[in-house]
Write a protein that holds these residues in place. Structure first.
Motif, short mmCIF file in Angstrom:
data_model
loop_
_atom_site.label_atom_id
_atom_site.label_comp_id
_atom_site.label_asym_id
_atom_site.label_seq_id
_atom_site.Cartn_x
_atom_site.Cartn_y
_atom_site.Cartn_z
N PRO A 93 0.80 -1.23 0.00
CA PRO A 93 0.00 0.00 0.00
C PRO A 93 0.84 1.28 0.00
CG PRO A 93 -0.91 -1.57 1.54
CD PRO A 93 0.38 -2.15 1.06
N ALA A 94 1.89 1.32 0.77
CA ALA A 94 2.72 2.54 0.83
C ALA A 94 3.40 2.80 -0.51
CB ALA A 94 3.75 2.42 1.94
N ASP A 95 3.74 1.75 -1.22
CA ASP A 95 4.43 1.90 -2.51
C ASP A 95 3.52 2.43 -3.61
OD1 ASP A 95 6.95 0.81 -1.55
OD2 ASP A 95 5.90 -1.11 -1.48
N VAL A 96 2.23 2.10 -3.54
CA VAL A 96 1.30 2.57 -4.57
C VAL A 96 0.60 3.87 -4.16
CG1 VAL A 96 0.93 0.27 -5.53
CG2 VAL A 96 -0.64 1.14 -3.77
N LEU A 97 0.92 4.36 -2.97
CA LEU A 97 0.32 5.62 -2.51
C LEU A 97 0.59 6.79 -3.46
CD1 LEU A 97 -1.48 6.60 -0.24
CD2 LEU A 97 0.58 7.18 1.06
N PRO A 98 1.81 6.96 -3.99
CA PRO A 98 2.01 8.06 -4.95
C PRO A 98 1.11 7.95 -6.18
CG PRO A 98 4.11 7.25 -4.16
CD PRO A 98 3.07 6.30 -3.66
N ALA A 99 0.94 6.75 -6.72
CA ALA A 99 0.06 6.57 -7.88
C ALA A 99 -1.39 6.88 -7.49
CB ALA A 99 0.17 5.15 -8.43
N PHE A 100 -1.80 6.42 -6.31
CA PHE A 100 -3.15 6.70 -5.82
C PHE A 100 -3.38 8.20 -5.71
CE2 PHE A 100 -5.55 7.80 -1.93
CZ PHE A 100 -6.82 7.48 -2.36
N LEU A 101 -2.45 8.90 -5.09
CA LEU A 101 -2.60 10.35 -4.90
C LEU A 101 -2.60 11.09 -6.23
CD1 LEU A 101 -0.35 10.84 -1.76
CD2 LEU A 101 -2.86 10.86 -1.87
N LEU A 102 -1.78 10.64 -7.17
CA LEU A 102 -1.75 11.25 -8.50
C LEU A 102 -3.09 11.04 -9.22
CD1 LEU A 102 0.04 12.75 -10.53
CD2 LEU A 102 0.75 10.54 -11.39
N LEU A 103 -3.59 9.82 -9.18
CA LEU A 103 -4.87 9.52 -9.81
C LEU A 103 -6.01 10.28 -9.13
CD1 LEU A 103 -4.41 5.67 -10.25
CD2 LEU A 103 -4.62 7.33 -12.10
N LEU A 104 -6.00 10.29 -7.81
CA LEU A 104 -7.05 10.98 -7.06
C LEU A 104 -7.00 12.49 -7.32
CD1 LEU A 104 -9.27 10.59 -4.84
CD2 LEU A 104 -7.49 11.15 -3.19
N GLY A 105 -5.82 13.07 -7.20
CA GLY A 105 -5.68 14.51 -7.43
C GLY A 105 -6.02 14.91 -8.84
N GLY A 106 -5.53 14.14 -9.80
CA GLY A 106 -5.83 14.43 -11.20
C GLY A 106 -7.31 14.29 -11.49
N GLY A 107 -7.91 13.24 -10.96
CA GLY A 107 -9.34 13.02 -11.17
C GLY A 107 -10.20 14.11 -10.57
N LEU A 108 -9.85 14.53 -9.34
CA LEU A 108 -10.61 15.60 -8.70
C LEU A 108 -10.43 16.93 -9.43
CD1 LEU A 108 -10.00 14.74 -4.94
CD2 LEU A 108 -12.11 14.39 -6.27
N THR A 109 -9.22 17.18 -9.90
CA THR A 109 -8.94 18.43 -10.61
C THR A 109 -9.71 18.50 -11.93
OG1 THR A 109 -6.76 18.58 -9.61
CG2 THR A 109 -7.13 19.88 -11.62
N VAL A 110 -9.58 17.48 -12.76
CA VAL A 110 -10.29 17.51 -14.04
C VAL A 110 -11.79 17.38 -13.83
CG1 VAL A 110 -8.33 16.75 -15.44
CG2 VAL A 110 -9.93 15.06 -14.58
N GLY A 111 -12.19 16.68 -12.76
CA GLY A 111 -13.61 16.60 -12.44
C GLY A 111 -14.20 17.96 -12.11
N LEU A 112 -13.46 18.75 -11.36
CA LEU A 112 -13.92 20.11 -11.03
C LEU A 112 -14.01 20.96 -12.29
CD1 LEU A 112 -14.65 22.28 -8.96
CD2 LEU A 112 -12.21 22.72 -8.66
N ILE A 113 -13.03 20.83 -13.16
CA ILE A 113 -13.07 21.55 -14.44
C ILE A 113 -14.29 21.11 -15.24
CG2 ILE A 113 -11.90 21.82 -16.68
CD1 ILE A 113 -9.24 21.57 -15.04
N GLY A 114 -14.55 19.81 -15.25
CA GLY A 114 -15.73 19.29 -15.95
C GLY A 114 -17.03 19.81 -15.37
#
Length: 124
Positions: A93-114
């Motif tokens: 879990p700790a190793d995939v946390l950066p990918a999770f945060l990137l996906l989550l942050g990117g998704g929330l950002t583009v979702g807000l734009i949408g």
């Protein structure tokens, strides 16, 4: 779990799934906000899905070369790399946390734009 495959640490798998779903939902909101008709939205979704599938390594997963580098910049590529690392036993879990945060942050950002684009379209 599924297909008698060891997908890796369950919490790591859950993090990647949640991150990927949020990223996909965000992208869907942008497409919905930009499209003027339902048909246009469907067409944009198909084109973008195919482009991301090719660039993200969903069709062909390579360990080196151009597509291996580009994959790092796509949501499905981030998720796929995390799943591969989890399933190979190279990550927890700790190793995939950066990918999770990137996906989550990117998704929330583009979702807000949408959402803003959708609201702008409704206000017209």
């Amino acid at each position: 779990l599924g297909f008698r495959v060891d997908w890796g640490h369950p919490l790591g798998v859950l993090l990647v799934i949640v991150g990927a779903v949020v990223a996909i939902a965000g992208i869907s909101l942008v497409i919905t906000g930009l499209a003027r008709t339902e048909a246009q939205s469907e067409s944009l979704t198909i084109v973008l899905a195919l482009v991301l599938a090719v660039l993200g390594g969903t069709f062909v997963y390579t360990s080196s070369g151009f597509l291996a580098e580009v994959r790092r910049f796509t949501p499905n590529g981030q998720a796929l790399m995390a799943f591969v690392d989890l399933a190979a036993g190279n990550a927890g879990p700790a190793d995939v946390l950066p990918a999770f945060l990137l996906l989550l942050g990117g998704g929330l950002t583009v979702g807000l734009i949408g959402l803003l684009a959708i609201r702008r379209g409704i206000d017209r």
